[in-house]
Design a protein around this motif. Structure first.
Motif, PDB file in Angstrom:
ATOM      1  N   GLY A  36       0.795  -1.217   0.000  1.00  0.00           N
ATOM      2  CA  GLY A  36       0.000   0.000   0.000  1.00  0.00           C
ATOM      3  C   GLY A  36       0.832   1.273   0.000  1.00  0.00           C
ATOM      4  O   GLY A  36       0.367   2.314   0.456  1.00  0.00           O
ATOM      5  N   ILE A  37       2.085   1.181  -0.513  1.00  0.00           N
ATOM      6  CA  ILE A  37       2.958   2.353  -0.550  1.00  0.00           C
ATOM      7  C   ILE A  37       3.438   2.597  -1.976  1.00  0.00           C
ATOM      8  O   ILE A  37       3.427   1.694  -2.816  1.00  0.00           O
ATOM      9  N   SER A  38       3.852   3.826  -2.210  1.00  0.00           N
ATOM     10  CA  SER A  38       4.393   4.201  -3.517  1.00  0.00           C
ATOM     11  C   SER A  38       5.888   3.895  -3.564  1.00  0.00           C
ATOM     12  O   SER A  38       6.517   3.605  -2.534  1.00  0.00           O
ATOM     13  N   TYR A  39       6.450   4.000  -4.744  1.00  0.00           N
ATOM     14  CA  TYR A  39       7.887   3.784  -4.915  1.00  0.00           C
ATOM     15  C   TYR A  39       8.687   4.803  -4.104  1.00  0.00           C
ATOM     16  O   TYR A  39       9.665   4.448  -3.441  1.00  0.00           O
ATOM     17  N   VAL A  40       8.269   6.058  -4.126  1.00  0.00           N
ATOM     18  CA  VAL A  40       8.970   7.099  -3.362  1.00  0.00           C
ATOM     19  C   VAL A  40       8.906   6.786  -1.867  1.00  0.00           C
ATOM     20  O   VAL A  40       9.900   6.905  -1.155  1.00  0.00           O
ATOM     21  N   GLN A  41       7.756   6.373  -1.390  1.00  0.00           N
ATOM     22  CA  GLN A  41       7.621   6.021   0.024  1.00  0.00           C
ATOM     23  C   GLN A  41       8.518   4.834   0.372  1.00  0.00           C
ATOM     24  O   GLN A  41       9.146   4.809   1.428  1.00  0.00           O
ATOM     25  N   PHE A  42       8.597   3.853  -0.524  1.00  0.00           N
ATOM     26  CA  PHE A  42       9.492   2.717  -0.311  1.00  0.00           C
ATOM     27  C   PHE A  42      10.939   3.193  -0.237  1.00  0.00           C
ATOM     28  O   PHE A  42      11.699   2.765   0.638  1.00  0.00           O
ATOM     29  N   GLN A  43      11.338   4.081  -1.143  1.00  0.00           N
ATOM     30  CA  GLN A  43      12.710   4.602  -1.119  1.00  0.00           C
ATOM     31  C   GLN A  43      13.013   5.258   0.224  1.00  0.00           C
ATOM     32  O   GLN A  43      14.085   5.042   0.790  1.00  0.00           O
ATOM     33  N   LEU A  44      12.088   6.066   0.713  1.00  0.00           N
ATOM     34  CA  LEU A  44      12.297   6.751   1.991  1.00  0.00           C
ATOM     35  C   LEU A  44      12.414   5.747   3.133  1.00  0.00           C
ATOM     36  O   LEU A  44      13.338   5.830   3.954  1.00  0.00           O
ATOM     37  N   LEU A  45      11.498   4.798   3.171  1.00  0.00           N
ATOM     38  CA  LEU A  45      11.536   3.794   4.236  1.00  0.00           C
ATOM     39  C   LEU A  45      12.793   2.934   4.149  1.00  0.00           C
ATOM     40  O   LEU A  45      13.427   2.643   5.167  1.00  0.00           O
ATOM     41  N   ALA A  46      13.166   2.525   2.940  1.00  0.00           N
ATOM     42  CA  ALA A  46      14.352   1.683   2.773  1.00  0.00           C
ATOM     43  C   ALA A  46      15.615   2.433   3.181  1.00  0.00           C
ATOM     44  O   ALA A  46      16.495   1.856   3.829  1.00  0.00           O
ATOM     45  N   ARG A  47      15.720   3.712   2.829  1.00  0.00           N
ATOM     46  CA  ARG A  47      16.890   4.500   3.239  1.00  0.00           C
ATOM     47  C   ARG A  47      16.949   4.647   4.750  1.00  0.00           C
ATOM     48  O   ARG A  47      18.014   4.552   5.348  1.00  0.00           O
ATOM     49  N   LEU A  48      15.809   4.881   5.361  1.00  0.00           N
ATOM     50  CA  LEU A  48      15.774   4.999   6.822  1.00  0.00           C
ATOM     51  C   LEU A  48      16.089   3.665   7.489  1.00  0.00           C
ATOM     52  O   LEU A  48      16.801   3.626   8.494  1.00  0.00           O
ATOM     53  N   SER A  99      12.949   9.279  11.638  1.00  0.00           N
ATOM     54  CA  SER A  99      13.304   7.923  12.059  1.00  0.00           C
ATOM     55  C   SER A  99      12.232   6.961  11.581  1.00  0.00           C
ATOM     56  O   SER A  99      11.048   7.310  11.513  1.00  0.00           O
ATOM     57  N   ILE A 100      12.638   5.747  11.298  1.00  0.00           N
ATOM     58  CA  ILE A 100      11.686   4.712  10.919  1.00  0.00           C
ATOM     59  C   ILE A 100      11.192   4.026  12.200  1.00  0.00           C
ATOM     60  O   ILE A 100      11.953   3.847  13.152  1.00  0.00           O
ATOM     61  N   THR A 101       9.914   3.686  12.216  1.00  0.00           N
ATOM     62  CA  THR A 101       9.338   2.987  13.369  1.00  0.00           C
ATOM     63  C   THR A 101       9.454   1.476  13.151  1.00  0.00           C
ATOM     64  O   THR A 101       9.809   1.013  12.063  1.00  0.00           O
ATOM     65  N   ASP A 102       9.122   0.735  14.186  1.00  0.00           N
ATOM     66  CA  ASP A 102       9.098  -0.727  14.050  1.00  0.00           C
ATOM     67  C   ASP A 102       8.109  -1.156  12.967  1.00  0.00           C
ATOM     68  O   ASP A 102       8.370  -2.090  12.206  1.00  0.00           O
ATOM     69  N   GLU A 103       6.973  -0.453  12.892  1.00  0.00           N
ATOM     70  CA  GLU A 103       5.982  -0.760  11.859  1.00  0.00           C
ATOM     71  C   GLU A 103       6.551  -0.477  10.468  1.00  0.00           C
ATOM     72  O   GLU A 103       6.289  -1.223   9.519  1.00  0.00           O
ATOM     73  N   GLY A 104       7.337   0.595  10.347  1.00  0.00           N
ATOM     74  CA  GLY A 104       7.973   0.912   9.070  1.00  0.00           C
ATOM     75  C   GLY A 104       8.975  -0.151   8.660  1.00  0.00           C
ATOM     76  O   GLY A 104       9.018  -0.575   7.495  1.00  0.00           O
ATOM     77  N   ARG A 105       9.774  -0.602   9.616  1.00  0.00           N
ATOM     78  CA  ARG A 105      10.741  -1.691   9.334  1.00  0.00           C
ATOM     79  C   ARG A 105      10.016  -2.967   8.917  1.00  0.00           C
ATOM     80  O   ARG A 105      10.440  -3.677   8.001  1.00  0.00           O
ATOM     81  N   ALA A 106       8.916  -3.269   9.594  1.00  0.00           N
ATOM     82  CA  ALA A 106       8.152  -4.471   9.258  1.00  0.00           C
ATOM     83  C   ALA A 106       7.589  -4.375   7.837  1.00  0.00           C
ATOM     84  O   ALA A 106       7.600  -5.357   7.090  1.00  0.00           O
ATOM     85  N   LEU A 107       7.134  -3.191   7.451  1.00  0.00           N
ATOM     86  CA  LEU A 107       6.586  -3.015   6.105  1.00  0.00           C
ATOM     87  C   LEU A 107       7.678  -3.186   5.047  1.00  0.00           C
ATOM     88  O   LEU A 107       7.459  -3.827   4.016  1.00  0.00           O
TER      89      LEU A 107
END
Length: 175
Positions: A36-48, A99-107
């Motif tokens: 349920g995320i966009s490519y840009v959102q994935f890039q941000l989460l992956a970098r974090l 910062s990335i949250t635990d939920e962000g890491r899980a996603l």
């Protein structure tokens, strides 16, 4: 040819842009379907997720080559979804730490296998080991050359730059 690209350059440019467009389209579909995320959102989460700690918004904007306003909007969506947190930076009050949250890491962990599968199928499966080595060297050189320009986040904002240019062009008024 000084007025444009020669046929070989033009063909290479279009092949590169089409390949990147097709790959990005399929990756975007996979990320939306599985996370349920966009490519840009994935890039941000992956970098974090890959960082040793929080990053500033400027570091994120430079890393994903995204505008400051677009990044602020995307960060707001990710924060609202509980995937990141934003806070002030003690050493520089103007900066915002992310910062990335635990939920962000899980996603990220949830969508990464599909992301790898799409990338492997559409990009790497068509390359020999020699091709991969050459493509990596070429794209690294192209990236480094393009990145030698100031990052987007360092560029003056358009309105301020236009106002400064207008002020510089205006004749001095008599006092």
């Amino acid at each position: 040819m000084t007025d444009g690209l020669d046929p070989r350059e033009l063909g290479t440019y279009f092949a590169l842009m089409e390949a990147v467009g097709v790959l990005q389209h399929h990756v975007e579909q996979q990320l939306r379907a599985e996370g349920g995320i966009s490519y840009v959102q994935f890039q941000l989460l992956a970098r974090l997720a890959d960082a040793d700690g929080p990053l500033t918004m400027t570091q994120l904007a430079d890393g994903v080559v995204y505008s400051r306003s677009g990044l602020t909007y995307q960060a707001g969506l990710l924060e609202k979804a509980g995937l990141i947190t934003r806070g002030s930076f003690a050493q520089d009050e103007r900066a915002t730490l992310v910062s990335i949250t635990d939920e962000g890491r899980a996603l990220v962990g949830q969508v990464l296998p599909g992301h790898v599968q799409v990338t492997r199928r559409l990009l790497f499966d068509s390359l020999s080991d020699d091709d991969l080595q050459h493509l990596g060297a070429i794209m690294t050189r192209v990236r480094d050359h393009a990145r030698a320009q100031p990052p987007r986040s360092a560029a003056p904002r358009k309105r301020r730059a236009a106002a400064d240019a207008a002020a510089d062009a205006a004749p001095d008024s008599p006092e």
